[in-house]
Scaffold this motif. Structure first.
Motif, mmCIF file in Angstrom:
data_model
loop_
_atom_site.group_PDB
_atom_site.id
_atom_site.type_symbol
_atom_site.label_atom_id
_atom_site.label_comp_id
_atom_site.label_asym_id
_atom_site.label_seq_id
_atom_site.Cartn_x
_atom_site.Cartn_y
_atom_site.Cartn_z
ATOM 1 N N VAL A 41 9.762 3.395 6.641
ATOM 2 C CA VAL A 41 8.355 3.202 6.301
ATOM 3 C C VAL A 41 8.046 3.880 4.976
ATOM 4 C CG1 VAL A 41 5.982 3.789 6.969
ATOM 5 C CG2 VAL A 41 7.560 2.849 8.665
ATOM 6 N N ARG A 42 8.549 5.098 4.785
ATOM 7 C CA ARG A 42 8.314 5.809 3.529
ATOM 8 C C ARG A 42 8.895 5.015 2.341
ATOM 9 N NH1 ARG A 42 7.375 11.102 1.596
ATOM 10 N NH2 ARG A 42 6.122 11.342 3.494
ATOM 11 N N ALA A 43 10.040 4.375 2.558
ATOM 12 C CA ALA A 43 10.696 3.649 1.465
ATOM 13 C C ALA A 43 9.926 2.398 1.041
ATOM 14 C CB ALA A 43 12.120 3.270 1.874
ATOM 15 N N ILE A 44 9.219 1.742 1.956
ATOM 16 C CA ILE A 44 8.517 0.504 1.609
ATOM 17 C C ILE A 44 6.999 0.692 1.561
ATOM 18 C CG2 ILE A 44 10.373 -0.892 2.593
ATOM 19 C CD1 ILE A 44 8.535 -1.550 4.935
ATOM 20 N N ALA A 45 6.521 1.930 1.766
ATOM 21 C CA ALA A 45 5.077 2.184 1.744
ATOM 22 C C ALA A 45 4.490 1.879 0.375
ATOM 23 C CB ALA A 45 4.804 3.641 2.130
ATOM 24 N N ASP A 46 3.294 1.312 0.389
ATOM 25 C CA ASP A 46 2.633 0.980 -0.873
ATOM 26 C C ASP A 46 1.133 1.257 -0.842
ATOM 27 O OD1 ASP A 46 1.748 -0.961 0.858
ATOM 28 O OD2 ASP A 46 2.280 -2.667 -0.391
ATOM 29 N N CYS A 47 0.690 2.062 0.138
ATOM 30 C CA CYS A 47 -0.747 2.246 0.314
ATOM 31 C C CYS A 47 -1.014 3.618 0.920
ATOM 32 C CB CYS A 47 -1.299 1.153 1.224
ATOM 33 S SG CYS A 47 -3.071 1.216 1.483
ATOM 34 N N ARG A 48 -2.094 4.256 0.474
ATOM 35 C CA ARG A 48 -2.475 5.551 1.038
ATOM 36 C C ARG A 48 -3.773 5.492 1.835
ATOM 37 N NH1 ARG A 48 -1.136 10.136 -3.606
ATOM 38 N NH2 ARG A 48 1.106 9.691 -3.754
ATOM 39 N N GLU A 49 -4.443 4.350 1.818
ATOM 40 C CA GLU A 49 -5.711 4.218 2.519
ATOM 41 C C GLU A 49 -5.516 3.462 3.827
ATOM 42 O OE1 GLU A 49 -8.663 2.430 0.105
ATOM 43 O OE2 GLU A 49 -8.505 3.911 -1.501
ATOM 44 N N GLU A 50 -6.062 4.006 4.912
ATOM 45 C CA GLU A 50 -5.990 3.327 6.192
ATOM 46 C C GLU A 50 -7.065 2.254 6.273
ATOM 47 O OE1 GLU A 50 -5.374 5.291 9.828
ATOM 48 O OE2 GLU A 50 -4.459 7.072 8.943
ATOM 49 N N PRO A 51 -6.806 1.181 7.039
ATOM 50 C CA PRO A 51 -7.825 0.152 7.206
ATOM 51 C C PRO A 51 -9.091 0.722 7.845
ATOM 52 C CG PRO A 51 -5.704 -0.549 8.096
ATOM 53 C CD PRO A 51 -5.589 0.903 7.798
ATOM 54 N N LYS A 52 -10.227 0.152 7.497
ATOM 55 C CA LYS A 52 -11.484 0.585 8.098
ATOM 56 C C LYS A 52 -11.562 0.094 9.548
ATOM 57 C CE LYS A 52 -13.970 0.622 3.692
ATOM 58 N NZ LYS A 52 -15.090 0.057 2.910
#
Length: 385
Positions: free
Chosen positions: A294-305
């Motif tokens: 997950v860390r390797a393909i992560a592209d976002c720091r904001e969680e969905p509302k």
């Protein structure tokens, strides 16, 4: 509105005629034990992911005919106090890799229609989680044509999880990925980890057990608020990223057996703060961890509302000092497993099982248990602080 506690990923080990279904599942895991255990756990809804297997399908037909299974208005069936959804788990190939997916159907007839549609693509329709000789889009079309809903199973695991081993975006595998209704987090991931991949934001997140034995039923579950208990109401609850989901109750991801990468030769479990896939000791390939992938393909720091909270849940049998005898006494004298873990008074627990068990349960409620991480196929451990 009614609050429903649901575990929608339960395998069947044997049919009523003792024929094998899920080879790696306990032979004690049959339809009768699933219904009984779900009631003991405090679940109102379970999903049978091997319902389309030929022997299980025959068992279900007989249970409907003799009145044991009662159809629910809006889809689904009831066995005593527990509602059942009929499901199927399959393996779909993609560019040399493969991933597991789930489908659920509103009725036995819909399940039969689906089973007939995919039968030519199966090697052995009696066995669970068969690889389909069918393109992913054709499988999804078969699910939707039968009135079903499709989910990605244990979506982040390195073994047959769609994000864990196949793709970075579901659009790589499906022409219309928006027709997938949700993602199952799996035992080694939580919603925060999932949300770091922006492609997941459109989908509902679900927590389910992937139970291979009666004891593992309910080790993860999802809490819904529905206008009624039915397939139609559940399917609607998955819309808009899971608007009808109140909470996801799952293991601390560190307890999952693939949480961090692990070297099978050196028995070295990764502790680095960045993703790691090569062993720093011997240089060989590690068994990939969910956290690392997950860390390797992560592209976002904001969680969905408006995302339902993820609440750490540890099954009674995994708590320190709670052996089989204590479990039996608690379930016999206090109530369902959820009642024991979250609602029963300490005094009642203490009378049934003693001080050490009471300390473990109160530590779970307060969030003060210590977790030793798992990886490489070995579950993590829970210890008292």
């Amino acid at each position: 509105m009614v609050r429903i506690y649901a575990d929608l990923h339960i395998h069947v080990g044997r049919t009523s005629r003792a024929a094998p279904v899920k080879i790696t599942a306990s032979p004690r895991l049959n339809l009768e034990s699933i219904a009984k255990t779900a009631e003991q756990k405090g679940l109102q809804l379970v999903g049978l992911v091997d319902a389309a297997c030929s022997g299980v399908l025959q068992d279900l037909k007989e249970l409907v005919e003799n009145g044991t299974l009662q159809p629910l208005e809006g889809g689904g069936c009831r066995w005593g106090q527990t509602a059942l959804f009929f499901g199927s788990e399959v393996e779909l190939a993609h560019r040399g890799e493969a991933a597991h997916f789930l489908a659920f159907f509103p009725s036995l007839q819909a399940l039969k229609d689906y089973a007939g549609a995919v039968a030519p693509a199966l090697t052995n329709p009696a066995l669970s989680t068969q690889r389909l000789k069918m393109p992913p889009d054709e499988w999804l079309a078969a699910v939707l044509s039968a009135g079903g809903a499709a989910l990605a199973a244990h979506a982040f695991t390195p073994h047959k999880g769609v994000y864990g081993s196949c793709v970075r975006e579901l659009g790589e595998m499906f022409a219309q990925p928006e027709q997938i209704s949700g993602l199952e987090l799996g035992l080694s991931a939580d919603s925060t980890m999932a949300a770091s991949i922006s492609d997941t934001h459109r989908y509902a997140y679900l927590a389910n057990s992937d139970a291979h034995s009666p004891g593992s039923i309910g080790r993860e579950f999802t809490v819904y608020e529905l206008p009624e208990l039915s397939f139609a109401a559940w399917r609607k609850a998955l819309a808009c990223g899971g608007e009808g989901i109140v909470a996801l109750c799952g293991l601390d991801p560190r307890l999952g057996k693939y949480h961090r990468s692990c070297c099978p030769r050196c028995n070295l479990l990764a502790t680095e703060e960045e993703a790691i896939f090569q062993c720093p000791n011997c240089g060989g390939d590690m068994v990939a961890g969910v956290w690392d992938r997950v860390r390797a393909i992560a592209d976002c720091r904001e969680e969905p509302k408006r995302r339902a909270p993820y609440k750490v849940h540890i099954p009674l049998a995994m708590l320190p000092g709670v052996g089989p005898a204590a479990c039996q006494k608690l379930l016999g004298e206090v109530g369902t497993e959820l009642e024991v873990l979250y609602r029963a008074s300490p005094e009642k627990i203490r009378r049934a099982a003693g001080e050490k068990v009471t300390r473990s349960i109160l530590a779970l409620r307060s969030g003060s248990l210590t977790v030793q991480p798992g990886g490489g196929g070995r579950y993590g451990r829970v210890v008292l602080p």
